[in-house]
Design a protein around this motif. Structure first.
Motif, PDB file in Angstrom:
ATOM      1  N   THR A  75       0.853  -1.187   0.000  1.00 23.07           N
ATOM      2  CA  THR A  75       0.000   0.000   0.000  1.00 23.07           C
ATOM      3  C   THR A  75       0.887   1.234   0.000  1.00 23.07           C
ATOM      4  N   ALA A  76       0.383   2.329  -0.571  1.00 18.97           N
ATOM      5  CA  ALA A  76       1.148   3.574  -0.650  1.00 18.97           C
ATOM      6  C   ALA A  76       0.851   4.447   0.570  1.00 18.97           C
ATOM      7  N   ILE A  77       1.903   4.875   1.257  1.00 18.61           N
ATOM      8  CA  ILE A  77       1.777   5.752   2.408  1.00 18.61           C
ATOM      9  C   ILE A  77       2.808   6.860   2.269  1.00 18.61           C
ATOM     10  N   ASP A  78       2.340   8.102   2.345  1.00 16.21           N
ATOM     11  CA  ASP A  78       3.230   9.256   2.250  1.00 16.21           C
ATOM     12  C   ASP A  78       4.096   9.187   0.993  1.00 16.21           C
ATOM     13  N   GLY A  79       3.500   8.762  -0.106  1.00  8.39           N
ATOM     14  CA  GLY A  79       4.187   8.746  -1.382  1.00  8.39           C
ATOM     15  C   GLY A  79       5.114   7.577  -1.619  1.00  8.39           C
ATOM     16  N   PRO A 150      15.765  12.687   0.590  1.00 12.01           N
ATOM     17  CA  PRO A 150      15.974  12.535   2.037  1.00 12.01           C
ATOM     18  C   PRO A 150      14.683  12.768   2.820  1.00 12.01           C
ATOM     19  N   GLY A 151      14.671  12.285   4.052  1.00 10.84           N
ATOM     20  CA  GLY A 151      13.555  12.597   4.943  1.00 10.84           C
ATOM     21  C   GLY A 151      12.891  11.417   5.608  1.00 10.84           C
ATOM     22  N   ARG A 156       9.241   9.820  10.567  1.00 11.81           N
ATOM     23  CA  ARG A 156       8.391   9.617   9.388  1.00 11.81           C
ATOM     24  C   ARG A 156       7.971   8.156   9.263  1.00 11.81           C
ATOM     25  N   ILE A 157       8.879   7.247   9.587  1.00 15.64           N
ATOM     26  CA  ILE A 157       8.517   5.829   9.553  1.00 15.64           C
ATOM     27  C   ILE A 157       7.452   5.537  10.601  1.00 15.64           C
ATOM     28  N   GLY A 181      13.935  -1.817  14.456  1.00 19.29           N
ATOM     29  CA  GLY A 181      12.546  -2.019  14.855  1.00 19.29           C
ATOM     30  C   GLY A 181      12.280  -1.510  16.255  1.00 19.29           C
ATOM     31  N   ALA A 182      13.266  -1.640  17.148  1.00 19.41           N
ATOM     32  CA  ALA A 182      13.116  -1.091  18.499  1.00 19.41           C
ATOM     33  C   ALA A 182      13.082   0.433  18.453  1.00 19.41           C
ATOM     34  N   ARG A 183      13.955   1.021  17.654  1.00 17.69           N
ATOM     35  CA  ARG A 183      13.989   2.485  17.550  1.00 17.69           C
ATOM     36  C   ARG A 183      12.683   3.026  16.965  1.00 17.69           C
ATOM     37  N   VAL A 184      12.176   2.345  15.932  1.00 16.14           N
ATOM     38  CA  VAL A 184      10.905   2.776  15.344  1.00 16.14           C
ATOM     39  C   VAL A 184       9.774   2.624  16.356  1.00 16.14           C
TER      40      VAL A 184
END
Length: 380
Positions: A75-79, A150-151, A156-157, A181-184
């Protein structure tokens, strides 16, 4: 806005397999290192054998079935296209659970735990511990889209993951992760606390408060600091490269399967709970299935950029949602509970295990599953 969710399958065409095999045959090997073992990186004999197996013994048709054994979608999310595994539990009241991998991992890491987590009864467990499991692939990794600008940092994730869970009909869910995965997961808890029932981590990036490193440390805490110092001093060359020059290393990782196998294989040895040989913990198929999710989509450079995107941006603000932490003995972060409590004031579950390392779900799937279940029981 297009919110469509479409099925996805990994394909291994004859042309792709033939190209990979030809590259493996034509590998230009370096001489062995001048020091023994893994002290200068992946030993020549070890990576040659893994590549020989990849060329001669790896069953590509069976690999395609393994890589597609769980329902996958895009699926598309944030482009950006996001690829993800989604397994709904058959049990009423199942808790939606977001599992996020890291580098050099992939959704392959969760292959042994998705079934027990989504259908515990079929694996000798209790229906009260059931989860609807969602495993997204990080941007630039696997078959998710590759950012063209960048970004795509942790914030954003995290926002994209929350949007994904809402799009799937899960406005309130749990999250779990190790490595990136922990950081996210931590960033998700900071940015979307109302969405989360709780988080569970198998890598816990917590250290003593600044200026207190020498104060009243236990023997275990001293050992943990020494292990982290060794990792930072001897084991973070990949971080220095990928956080500053991911494009430069990316040419080799995208062009040479041997380079990719050596770069990732070194982490299997350094970070897993083994006796010096990662082959004592992982089968060749487990290692190569994961490596395939970097090779097939040519993701060596794009995956490395997560280090560049996040360099100097790791937040330290406390996490206020309920948290559970499982400390595996060969993880390079092995904080004490009191260190973790500073970051996670709502720490509800804590356990220090006797076996396992950085790739916990793949190394110790039964223990990993039990830890996730126990943590979320503590959140009820």
């Amino acid at each position: 806005m297009n919110d469509a969710v479409t099925p996805f399958r990994v394909g291994l065409s004859e042309a792709v397999v033939d190209d990979l095999r030809e590259r493996l045959r034509r590998t230009r090997w370096p001489e062995p290192g001048t020091a023994g073992g893994w002290s200068q990186g992946t030993p020549l004999a070890w990576v040659r054998e893994l590549c020989r197996y990849w060329l001669e013994d790896y069953d590509f048709a069976a690999a395609q079935e393994r890589l597609n054994r769980f329902p996958q979608f895009r699926t598309a999310i944030d482009g950006l296209d996001i690829c993800f595994v989604h397994v709904r539990s058959p049990h009423p009241g199942a808790v939606p659970l977001l599992l996020t991998h890291g580098w050099p991992g992939s959704v392959v890491e969760f292959g042994k735990v998705i079934g027990p987590l989504s259908d515990p009864v079929a694996h000798g467990g209790d229906a009260a511990d059931a989860f609807h499991v969602v495993c997204p692939t990080l941007p630039g990794f696997g078959f998710s889209g590759k950012p063209a600008e960048p970004g795509w940092d942790l914030s954003r994730i995290a926002d994209a993951w929350d949007q994904l869970m809402n799009r799937l009909g899960y406005p309130h869910y749990g999250a779990q992760g190790g490595d990136w995965g922990a950081r996210v997961t931590i960033e998700l808890a900071r940015r979307h606390p109302a969405s989360l029932a709780g988080i569970h981590l198998n890598m816990v990036p917590a250290v003593p408060a600044p200026g207190t490193e020498g104060d009243d440390l236990t023997d275990r805490e001293r050992d943990a600091l020494q292990a982290l110092a060794r990792h930072r001093g001897q084991g973070q060359g990949y971080v220095a490269i990928q956080s500053t020059r991911p494009q430069s290393i990316g040419y080799g990782l995208v062009d040479s399967p041997a380079a990719l196998a050596a770069w990732i294989g070194e982490k299997y040895q350094a970070w897993s709970d083994n006796d010096g040989d990662p082959s004592s913990v992982f089968t060749p198929e487990e290692m190569l299935d994961n490596i395939m999710l970097y090779w097939l989509p040519a993701a060596g450079a794009s995956a490395a950029r997560i280090y560049w995107e996040t360099a100097g941006k790791l937040a330290v603000d406390p996490v206020t949602v309920p948290a559970g932490c499982s400390i595996f003995p060969r993880e390079f972060y092995r904080p004490s509970r009191r260190w973790a409590q500073r970051v996670f004031p709502e720490l509800r579950y804590w356990n220090e295990l006797g076996k396992g390392g950085h790739f916990a779900a793949l190394e110790q799937p039964e223990a990993f599953t039990g830890e996730v279940r126990a943590a979320f029981r503590a959140f009820r």
